[in-house]
Structures are given as structure tokens and as C-alpha cells.
Design a protein around this motif. Structure first.
Motif, PDB file in Angstrom:
ATOM      1  N   CYS A 199      -7.962   6.023 -22.084  1.00  0.00           N
ATOM      2  CA  CYS A 199      -7.398   6.806 -23.181  1.00  0.00           C
ATOM      3  C   CYS A 199      -6.223   6.053 -23.830  1.00  0.00           C
ATOM      4  O   CYS A 199      -5.684   5.107 -23.247  1.00  0.00           O
ATOM      5  N   LYS A 217      -4.498  12.498 -16.516  1.00  0.00           N
ATOM      6  CA  LYS A 217      -5.386  13.620 -16.174  1.00  0.00           C
ATOM      7  C   LYS A 217      -6.722  13.572 -16.938  1.00  0.00           C
ATOM      8  O   LYS A 217      -7.583  14.425 -16.750  1.00  0.00           O
ATOM      9  N   VAL A 218      -6.866  12.556 -17.832  1.00  0.00           N
ATOM     10  CA  VAL A 218      -8.086  12.496 -18.660  1.00  0.00           C
ATOM     11  C   VAL A 218      -9.315  12.221 -17.780  1.00  0.00           C
ATOM     12  O   VAL A 218      -9.338  11.239 -17.035  1.00  0.00           O
ATOM     13  N   GLU A 219     -10.288  13.125 -17.878  1.00  0.00           N
ATOM     14  CA  GLU A 219     -11.468  13.091 -17.000  1.00  0.00           C
ATOM     15  C   GLU A 219     -12.164  11.725 -17.000  1.00  0.00           C
ATOM     16  O   GLU A 219     -12.443  11.150 -15.942  1.00  0.00           O
ATOM     17  N   ALA A 220     -12.407  11.182 -18.216  1.00  0.00           N
ATOM     18  CA  ALA A 220     -13.178   9.942 -18.340  1.00  0.00           C
ATOM     19  C   ALA A 220     -12.474   8.754 -17.685  1.00  0.00           C
ATOM     20  O   ALA A 220     -13.117   7.762 -17.321  1.00  0.00           O
ATOM     21  N   ASP A 221     -11.151   8.839 -17.528  1.00  0.00           N
ATOM     22  CA  ASP A 221     -10.403   7.715 -16.945  1.00  0.00           C
ATOM     23  C   ASP A 221     -10.450   7.710 -15.416  1.00  0.00           C
ATOM     24  O   ASP A 221     -10.122   6.700 -14.785  1.00  0.00           O
ATOM     25  N   GLN A 222     -10.848   8.829 -14.831  1.00  0.00           N
ATOM     26  CA  GLN A 222     -10.707   8.970 -13.381  1.00  0.00           C
ATOM     27  C   GLN A 222     -11.477   7.917 -12.568  1.00  0.00           C
ATOM     28  O   GLN A 222     -10.912   7.334 -11.640  1.00  0.00           O
ATOM     29  N   GLU A 226      -9.675   5.369  -9.902  1.00  0.00           N
ATOM     30  CA  GLU A 226     -10.043   5.342  -8.476  1.00  0.00           C
ATOM     31  C   GLU A 226     -10.134   3.906  -7.933  1.00  0.00           C
ATOM     32  O   GLU A 226      -9.872   3.658  -6.766  1.00  0.00           O
ATOM     33  N   ALA A 284      -7.049  25.644 -12.141  1.00  0.00           N
ATOM     34  CA  ALA A 284      -6.787  24.321 -12.725  1.00  0.00           C
ATOM     35  C   ALA A 284      -5.382  23.800 -12.411  1.00  0.00           C
ATOM     36  O   ALA A 284      -5.215  22.641 -12.055  1.00  0.00           O
TER      37      ALA A 284
END
Ligand code: AMP
Length: 431
Positions: A199, A217-222, A226, A284
Motif C-alpha cells: 500500500c 493493517k491492509v489485508e493485501a499486504d499481510q 509475514e 474486529a
């Protein structure tokens, strides 16, 4: 003159702030009472600092490149142009007060706690508000690993006392000013090849403050995050030893934890131990509390070297979790009112008022209505208010000098002289 008042739109509370009403405030009091009791058992004392602080206090300690300082602070120029900020957190304030009052000269540990409102301009949702409340505790003056372990033990006790289960303690170490720069360098290098897929905030942070990428917290970055190198594998020998000592101490105390390599927390002042407790009942926004060690914070704001360790509990979320946990266990909330005094006829009002005063002085929770009412209406009101007892004073009672004391749930009634009523009720309520 025309009456225009009905055309004025009612003024509402500011977005992200809320009114706390009874009976919910009773739960807040319980949470605060239990916190005070638990803190006292560990020899913490209360500190109260101002809500308004100089803006530089937070930009220097929390960090210029954090979300809090960049986007979330309520900052304004005072009339004399001094930049002020509504505190977004209180650790910096506590350390400022510690320095300002030269508490470091006392040559001992300081264990301080606070309870109060904080302000961050976040996107409001359940468990996240712009004015929220934190209950925090800080230990200043020691970097001993047992300080860290003892605080975590205390927090687990507090949550258990409040009836919570299903929470997890997440633990990490973020190293110190000596070993972290090397890790940050490694992280920055690792980010160069992957940041293009992340992001916009992470792309910027990959250069300015790579550690902050870890709490994105951006989902696609997780999945990318990791695979980044872990800070615990880059600690210097002193930090490694400190962290090992903290975990060994927790093991001895029987405090369960999960190692969480990404837990770097959103504030720059943390060193070594960082932790968070999450709760499964929260949804959440599941972080109930968080904190860690901040051995360099005092120097960041112009004080002498002072190691410190602290926690901030999100009180709004703790109350939510306690309410959730209590749902399955208890019935309706316990009655807040011991006695309702029902009087009939003008002549009964003065004796009723005298009795109310006596019972209140004796520590009972008493209500008396001042509008004249018939017996049925008064008793209806007594049960609406959840009164355990009603005292009935009418013409008949005035002539005999004995009042009727009615048990509202059992329906039974007893005739007593006014002077006997307090003792009788106290004994009955204690059962
Ligand atoms: P922090 O000061 O960011 O370390 O947060 C400590 C705790 O405060 C978090 O774990 C949350 O429980 C709570 N908290 C932080 N921000 C908010 C917010 N905007 N609304 C409600 N609770 C919050």
C-alpha cells in the motif's frame, strides 16, 4: 415575538464521542474499582496529569512518522499561538510529570497509574472512538525483567477478577537503540524488492520508518509482511538476555503468552519488551490493552536516562468485554435502590423526608418522590426503580407511629417504629 425554538435542529454529540449512561456507567465504575484494587495490591499509586499538553511532547515521544502524530491528534494553536494537543495517550504525560517534579531524585521506583480520556481522530466503529478511555500503569526507574513479568501477571489477575477468559497475551521484543538500527537496515533492504506491491503508506514507510510497515493493517499486504525478517532474531546479546529473562520469569509465574514477532506497536518510544492482550469476544477491534518497555523515552523529552515499563488498557473495550462475559453468567443487574419511601397526604411528607435522611445517613440507597401520589402509583414507581423495599407512610401510620415496611419481591409487610427501620433493613439487605 415568534417562537422559533422548534425549528432549531437539536445539537448532537461530536462524531466519535459518546455519552455513557446508567446503568452502563455502573459497569465502568466496577471496572475502575477493580483496577484500583488490583493496582493497590501491587503498590501502584494514582497520578492525574492534564488532558492538554504541548504538542512537542507527543511528536517527540510517540514519533513524527506514526499514525497518531501524522493523522490523529487534535492539535490547535492557543490564543498566544502555542501549539497544544489533546493527549492521544498518557505515558508521555506521566514521564513528563516525572521529570518536571524531579521524582528521579528520590532514588526509588515509581509505580503510577491513571484513568482518563484520550483523543485520536480515528475512523469510529465499535470499540474505536475519537474520545476513548484508558486505564494505564507505569513503572519508572528500573529495567529489571521482573518488572515486565510482574506487570503482566497483574494484568492477567485484573482480567480474571473482572470475569474474563478467552484472552491471549502476545509478546515480542523490539530491541534497543543499539541493535534496532541494524535490524531496521535489514528490514529496509528486504522491503526494497517487495514494497512496489504494498500500500502507499507502506511504500513511504519502507524508506522513512520501515518498522511501521510491520503494523500495517491492509489485508493485501499481510502475506508480504509475514515473510519479512523478524526482529527477535536480530537482538543484541543484552536485549536477547533481557527477553529470555522476561519469558523465563513469566513461565515461573505461570503466566501464559504467545510469541508474536510482528508486534512492534504503533508508537516509536518502545524498546525491548512489547505486548498486547487480545480478547476473542471483541470482534474486529480485538486489542484490549497494550504496552511495553520504553527505556529511552525520558531522554527523548529532555529528562535523565530513566528506564520505564507500562501498559494502556482500552477501558471502552474492557467494559465491552466484561459486559459480554457477564451476559451468560448473571441475570438482570443487581438493584441499585434499597428503599423507596411512599408517603400519602401532606402531613406525611415531613416525616417521610426525615426518615429518608436517617436511612441515607445509615448508608442505605433511598429514593423519595416529592409529587403527591396514591399508594398504588408510588409502589409502581418503587418497583420500576428496582427498590428492594418500600416504606409506606399514610394517615394510619402517622396515627400509630409505626410505618409499613414492604419487601417488594416477597410482598410481605412488617410494621416498625421509624427508629427501628434502618437496622431492620440493613439486616434484611445483608441476607
Ligand atoms: P495504544 O495507546 O495505541 O497502545 O492503545 C492501547 C489500548 O487502547 C488499545 O489496546 C485499545 O484497547 C485502546 N485504544 C486505542 N485507541 C483506541 C480508540 N480509538 N478507541 C478505543 N480504544 C482505543
Amino acid at each position: 415575538m415568534k417562537n422559533v425554538s422548534n425549528k432549531i435542529a437539536p445539537i448532537r454529540s461530536v462524531k466519535g464521542t459518546r455519552d455513557l449512561l446508567p446503568p452502563e456507567t455502573g459497569l465502568w465504575q466496577r471496572v475502575e474499582d477493580e483496577s484500583r484494587r488490583t493496582f493497590a495490591a501491587y503498590n501502584f499509586q494514582e497520578i492525574r496529569t492534564p488532558i492538554l499538553e504541548a504538542t512537542a511532547l507527543f511528536s517527540r515521544s510517540v514519533g513524527e512518522d506514526t499514525d497518531i502524530v501524522m493523522k490523529e491528534m487534535y492539535t490547535f494553536d492557543d490564543r498566544d499561538r502555542e501549539s497544544l494537543t489533546l493527549r492521544p495517550e498518557a505515558t508521555a504525560s506521566v514521564v513528563r510529570a516525572y521529570i518536571e517534579h524531579s521524582l528521579f531524585n528520590e532514588g526509588r521506583l515509581h509505580k503510577l497509574y491513571y484513568i482518563g480520556p484520550m483523543f485520536r481522530r480515528e475512523r469510529p466503529q465499535k470499540g474505536r472512538y475519537r474520545q476513548f478511555y484508558q486505564i494505564g500503569a507505569e513503572v519508572l526507574g528500573s529495567d529489571h525483567p521482573s518488572i515486565d513479568a510482574e506487570m503482566l501477571e497483574m494484568l492477567v489477575l485484573l482480567l480474571e477478577r473482572l470475569g474474563l477468559s478467552g484472552f491471549s497475551l502476545l509478546l515480542n521484543s523490539v530491541g534497543c537503540s543499539k541493535c534496532r538500527p541494524q535490524y531496521v537496515k535489514t528490514l529496509r533492504q528486504a522491503l526494497q524488492s517487495v514494497k512496489a506491491n504494498m500500500c502507499a503508506d507502506c511504500q513511504r514507510r519502507a524508506d522513512t520508518n520501515p518498522l511501521r510497515v510491520l503494523d500495517c493493517k491492509v489485508e493485501a499486504d499481510q502475506p508480504i509482511i509475514e515473510r519479512l525478517p523478524h526482529i527477535v532474531e536480530h537482538l543484541d546479546p543484552e536485549c536477547r538476555q533481557h527477553f529470555d529473562a522476561v519469558t523465563a520469569d513469566l513461565d515461573e509465574r505461570g503466566v501464559a503468552y504467545t510469541l508474536s514477532p510482528r508486534l512492534v506497536r504503533g508508537l516509536d518510544y518502545y524498546t525491548r519488551t512489547t505486548f498486547e492482550i487480545t480478547s476473542s469476544v471483541l470482534g474486529a477491534q480485538n486489542a484490549l490493552l497494550g504496552g511495553g518497555r520504553y527505556d529511552g523515552l525520558s531522554e527523548m523529552i529532555g529528562g535523565p536516562p530513566t528506564p520505564g515499563f507500562g501498559v494502556a488498557i482500552g477501558e471502552d473495550r474492557l467494559v465491552l468485554a466484561v459486559a459480554e462475559a457477564a451476559k451468560d453468567k448473571t441475570g438482570p443487574a443487581a438493584s441499585q435502590l434499597d428503599v423507596y419511601i411512599a408517603w400519602m397526604g401532606d402531613a406525611a411528607l415531613a416525616p417521610a423526608t426525615v426518615l429518608a435522611r436517617q436511612l441515607r445517613r445509615d448508608g442505605l440507597r433511598v429514593e423519595i418522590g416529592y409529587e403527591p401520589a396514591k399508594l398504588k402509583k408510588s409502589l409502581g414507581l418503587a418497583s420500576k426503580l428496582g427498590a428492594r423495599f418500600a416504606v409506606i407512610i399514610g394517615e394510619g401510620e402517622l396515627s400509630t407511629g409505626r410505618y409499613q415496611v414492604k419487601d417488594m419481591s416477597a410482598g410481605a409487610q412488617k410494621e416498625l417504629e421509624p427508629a427501628q427501620i434502618a437496622e431492620y433493613l440493613k439486616a434484611a439487605l445483608a441476607k
